[in-house]
Design a protein around this motif. Structure first.
Motif, PDB file in Angstrom:
ATOM      1  N   MET A 193       1.648 -47.740 -14.492  1.00 30.41           N
ATOM      2  CA  MET A 193       2.263 -46.650 -13.688  1.00 30.41           C
ATOM      3  C   MET A 193       1.826 -45.189 -14.396  1.00 30.41           C
ATOM      4  SD  MET A 193       6.523 -45.236 -12.797  1.00 30.41           S
ATOM      5  CE  MET A 193       7.341 -47.274 -12.616  1.00 30.41           C
ATOM      6  N   ASN A 194       1.943 -44.727 -13.336  1.00 28.30           N
ATOM      7  CA  ASN A 194       0.742 -43.616 -13.315  1.00 28.30           C
ATOM      8  C   ASN A 194       1.675 -42.457 -13.738  1.00 28.30           C
ATOM      9  OD1 ASN A 194       1.247 -42.688 -10.745  1.00 28.30           O
ATOM     10  ND2 ASN A 194      -0.960 -43.849 -10.526  1.00 28.30           N
ATOM     11  N   PHE A 195       1.697 -40.791 -13.911  1.00 27.83           N
ATOM     12  CA  PHE A 195       2.356 -40.011 -13.946  1.00 27.83           C
ATOM     13  C   PHE A 195       3.161 -39.599 -12.583  1.00 27.83           C
ATOM     14  CE2 PHE A 195       2.486 -34.862 -13.874  1.00 27.83           C
ATOM     15  CZ  PHE A 195       3.908 -34.602 -14.811  1.00 27.83           C
ATOM     16  N   TYR A 196       2.485 -39.696 -11.947  1.00 28.52           N
ATOM     17  CA  TYR A 196       2.661 -39.447 -10.218  1.00 28.52           C
ATOM     18  C   TYR A 196       3.837 -40.431  -9.949  1.00 28.52           C
ATOM     19  CZ  TYR A 196       3.263 -39.048  -5.224  1.00 28.52           C
ATOM     20  OH  TYR A 196       4.063 -39.668  -3.758  1.00 28.52           O
ATOM     21  N   ASP A 197       3.860 -41.447 -10.248  1.00 27.52           N
ATOM     22  CA  ASP A 197       4.749 -43.025  -9.562  1.00 27.52           C
ATOM     23  C   ASP A 197       5.864 -43.291 -10.971  1.00 27.52           C
ATOM     24  OD1 ASP A 197       2.878 -43.832  -7.944  1.00 27.52           O
ATOM     25  OD2 ASP A 197       1.900 -45.429  -8.801  1.00 27.52           O
ATOM     26  N   TRP A 198       5.815 -42.448 -11.501  1.00 26.90           N
ATOM     27  CA  TRP A 198       6.799 -42.002 -12.598  1.00 26.90           C
ATOM     28  C   TRP A 198       7.539 -41.304 -11.869  1.00 26.90           C
ATOM     29  CZ3 TRP A 198       8.873 -38.766 -15.418  1.00 26.90           C
ATOM     30  CH2 TRP A 198       8.981 -38.960 -16.609  1.00 26.90           C
ATOM     31  N   MET A 199       7.540 -40.626 -11.938  1.00 29.33           N
ATOM     32  CA  MET A 199       7.826 -38.910 -11.366  1.00 29.33           C
ATOM     33  C   MET A 199       8.906 -39.894  -9.758  1.00 29.33           C
ATOM     34  SD  MET A 199       6.104 -35.410 -11.407  1.00 29.33           S
ATOM     35  CE  MET A 199       4.388 -35.970 -10.967  1.00 29.33           C
ATOM     36  N   ILE A 200       7.692 -40.360  -9.092  1.00 26.23           N
ATOM     37  CA  ILE A 200       8.719 -41.240  -7.814  1.00 26.23           C
ATOM     38  C   ILE A 200      10.026 -41.704  -8.387  1.00 26.23           C
ATOM     39  CG2 ILE A 200       7.876 -42.367  -5.838  1.00 26.23           C
ATOM     40  CD1 ILE A 200       6.442 -39.419  -5.345  1.00 26.23           C
ATOM     41  N   SER A 249      10.786 -35.513  -5.258  1.00 28.09           N
ATOM     42  CA  SER A 249      10.748 -35.872  -3.999  1.00 28.09           C
ATOM     43  C   SER A 249       8.563 -36.167  -3.900  1.00 28.09           C
ATOM     44  CB  SER A 249      11.203 -34.779  -2.929  1.00 28.09           C
ATOM     45  OG  SER A 249       9.814 -34.054  -3.780  1.00 28.09           O
ATOM     46  N   GLU A 250       8.132 -36.799  -2.237  1.00 29.80           N
ATOM     47  CA  GLU A 250       7.007 -36.720  -3.105  1.00 29.80           C
ATOM     48  C   GLU A 250       6.192 -35.544  -2.528  1.00 29.80           C
ATOM     49  OE1 GLU A 250       4.529 -38.976   0.121  1.00 29.80           O
ATOM     50  OE2 GLU A 250       6.574 -41.151  -0.080  1.00 29.80           O
ATOM     51  N   SER A 251       6.815 -34.277  -2.595  1.00 27.94           N
ATOM     52  CA  SER A 251       6.137 -32.805  -2.483  1.00 27.94           C
ATOM     53  C   SER A 251       5.867 -32.645  -3.832  1.00 27.94           C
ATOM     54  CB  SER A 251       6.667 -31.733  -1.668  1.00 27.94           C
ATOM     55  OG  SER A 251       8.291 -31.533  -1.572  1.00 27.94           O
ATOM     56  N   SER A 252       7.402 -32.890  -4.406  1.00 21.09           N
ATOM     57  CA  SER A 252       7.379 -32.100  -6.130  1.00 21.09           C
ATOM     58  C   SER A 252       6.067 -32.600  -6.468  1.00 21.09           C
ATOM     59  CB  SER A 252       8.799 -32.602  -6.930  1.00 21.09           C
ATOM     60  OG  SER A 252       9.839 -31.278  -5.686  1.00 21.09           O
ATOM     61  N   ALA A 253       6.088 -34.333  -6.798  1.00 21.03           N
ATOM     62  CA  ALA A 253       5.472 -35.259  -7.577  1.00 21.03           C
ATOM     63  C   ALA A 253       4.492 -34.783  -6.972  1.00 21.03           C
ATOM     64  CB  ALA A 253       5.706 -36.327  -7.755  1.00 21.03           C
ATOM     65  N   LYS A 254       3.400 -34.676  -6.199  1.00 19.31           N
ATOM     66  CA  LYS A 254       2.122 -34.536  -5.612  1.00 19.31           C
ATOM     67  C   LYS A 254       2.105 -32.636  -6.180  1.00 19.31           C
ATOM     68  CE  LYS A 254       1.368 -36.750  -1.996  1.00 19.31           C
ATOM     69  NZ  LYS A 254       1.399 -36.544  -0.220  1.00 19.31           N
ATOM     70  N   LYS A 255       2.973 -31.956  -6.706  1.00 18.77           N
ATOM     71  CA  LYS A 255       2.700 -30.456  -7.165  1.00 18.77           C
ATOM     72  C   LYS A 255       2.586 -30.738  -8.312  1.00 18.77           C
ATOM     73  CE  LYS A 255       6.113 -27.685  -7.484  1.00 18.77           C
ATOM     74  NZ  LYS A 255       7.157 -27.353  -6.559  1.00 18.77           N
ATOM     75  N   TYR A 256       2.868 -31.854  -8.867  1.00 23.39           N
ATOM     76  CA  TYR A 256       2.865 -31.727 -10.485  1.00 23.39           C
ATOM     77  C   TYR A 256       1.959 -32.191 -11.059  1.00 23.39           C
ATOM     78  CZ  TYR A 256       8.225 -29.965 -11.286  1.00 23.39           C
ATOM     79  OH  TYR A 256       9.490 -28.758 -10.922  1.00 23.39           O
ATOM     80  N   ASP A 257       1.477 -33.867 -10.267  1.00 22.74           N
ATOM     81  CA  ASP A 257       0.101 -33.932 -10.948  1.00 22.74           C
ATOM     82  C   ASP A 257      -0.616 -33.069 -10.976  1.00 22.74           C
ATOM     83  OD1 ASP A 257       0.077 -36.435 -11.532  1.00 22.74           O
ATOM     84  OD2 ASP A 257      -1.208 -37.121  -9.821  1.00 22.74           O
ATOM     85  N   ARG A 258      -1.252 -32.275  -9.371  1.00 20.17           N
ATOM     86  CA  ARG A 258      -1.714 -32.025  -9.561  1.00 20.17           C
ATOM     87  C   ARG A 258      -2.413 -30.364 -10.347  1.00 20.17           C
ATOM     88  NH1 ARG A 258      -0.771 -31.361  -2.456  1.00 20.17           N
ATOM     89  NH2 ARG A 258      -1.485 -33.815  -2.548  1.00 20.17           N
ATOM     90  N   ALA A 259      -0.609 -30.172 -10.320  1.00 15.37           N
ATOM     91  CA  ALA A 259      -0.925 -28.755 -11.412  1.00 15.37           C
ATOM     92  C   ALA A 259      -1.213 -29.884 -13.205  1.00 15.37           C
ATOM     93  CB  ALA A 259       0.637 -28.481 -12.031  1.00 15.37           C
ATOM     94  N   LEU A 260      -1.443 -30.667 -13.132  1.00  8.11           N
ATOM     95  CA  LEU A 260      -1.243 -31.055 -14.710  1.00  8.11           C
ATOM     96  C   LEU A 260      -2.933 -31.973 -15.050  1.00  8.11           C
ATOM     97  CD1 LEU A 260      -0.012 -31.870 -17.034  1.00  8.11           C
ATOM     98  CD2 LEU A 260      -0.344 -34.405 -16.408  1.00  8.11           C
ATOM     99  N   GLY A 261      -3.405 -32.403 -14.080  1.00 10.62           N
ATOM    100  CA  GLY A 261      -4.808 -32.931 -13.974  1.00 10.62           C
ATOM    101  C   GLY A 261      -6.060 -31.400 -13.493  1.00 10.62           C
TER     102      GLY A 261
END
Length: 234
Positions: free
Chosen positions: A1-8, A13-25
């Protein structure tokens, strides 16, 4: 399970998960690399202890402090979520997969037991994988109590039949299993190992470009999937 999927899975929320995933990478990885704190993106880390050492250094960077304050603590929250993800070490992934089987009313009870055992590395799947390989498929290490029956096509993406198919299995030492599961290594059709360019410290785990595996033709459809879908080629 990658970081994004784990957060979901954890309920973000999808928007929060995307925001954190993009901030990390994106910004966080760039700041860390620009200041010589790491040689690759942060989302390539697999060790919680490595992040534990890096996190305070990143948070001391003036740019981090400025952008974090302006972004209402978004970057510190990203690091906290990623630390929790690494701490889980895949346990949440296993739990989610087991729950999906248990709650699936279309799977007969006897089949559920076989699938659950396959997911946790026990039962008929492990027995068949052990029977084929007998030792670590790469190193030849023979103490099978320390070896992992690893799925080539990930369990959560496989069909019920594929999940217990021994040709979808490798017998690996824990370090190789984790690197393979994370997509940092794969094997070409001739069995020669491929190392991801993101796997910058492979040698410290004893994983080298000279390694190879004796694959059978029946393994190839699963390994081809792993090369195309799971391997971190860039």
């Amino acid at each position: 399970m990658n970081f994004y999927d784990w957060m979901i899975y954890k309920g973000l929320s999808e928007s929060s998960a995307k925001k954190y995933d993009r901030a990390l990478g994106g910004p966080l990885s760039q700041w860390a690399q620009d200041h010589g704190l790491t040689f690759g993106p942060l989302n390539a880390l697999t060790s919680s202890s490595a992040l534990h050492d890096l996190q305070p250094k990143i948070q001391e960077l003036p740019l981090f402090k400025e952008r974090n304050a302006r972004g209402h603590q978004m970057y510190s929250a990203t690091l906290s979520h990623f630390a929790a993800y690494l701490e889980s070490n895949g346990s949440d992934d296993v739990q989610a997969d087991l729950e999906s089987v248990i709650n699936d009313s279309n799977i007969p009870a006897t089949e559920k037991l076989a699938l659950i055992q396959a997911r946790i590395g026990q039962g008929i799947f492990r027995e068949k994988v052990l029977r084929h390989w007998t030792c670590c498929a790469v190193t030849g290490y023979r103490d099978t109590s320390l070896l992992v029956a690893s799925h080539i096509k990930p369990w959560k993406k496989a069909t019920s039949e594929e999940r217990i198919d021994p040709w979808n299995g490798l017998l690996l030492s824990p370090n190789l299993d984790k690197a393979f599961d994370k997509g940092f290594i794969t094997f070409d059709p001739n069995g020669i190992i491929r190392l991801s360019p993101l796997f910058t410290e492979a040698a410290k785990l004893g994983i080298t470009h000279s390694m190879k595996i004796a694959l059978q033709p029946q393994h190839e459809r699963y390994m081809a999937y792993h090369r195309e879908e799971e391997f971190k080629s860039d």
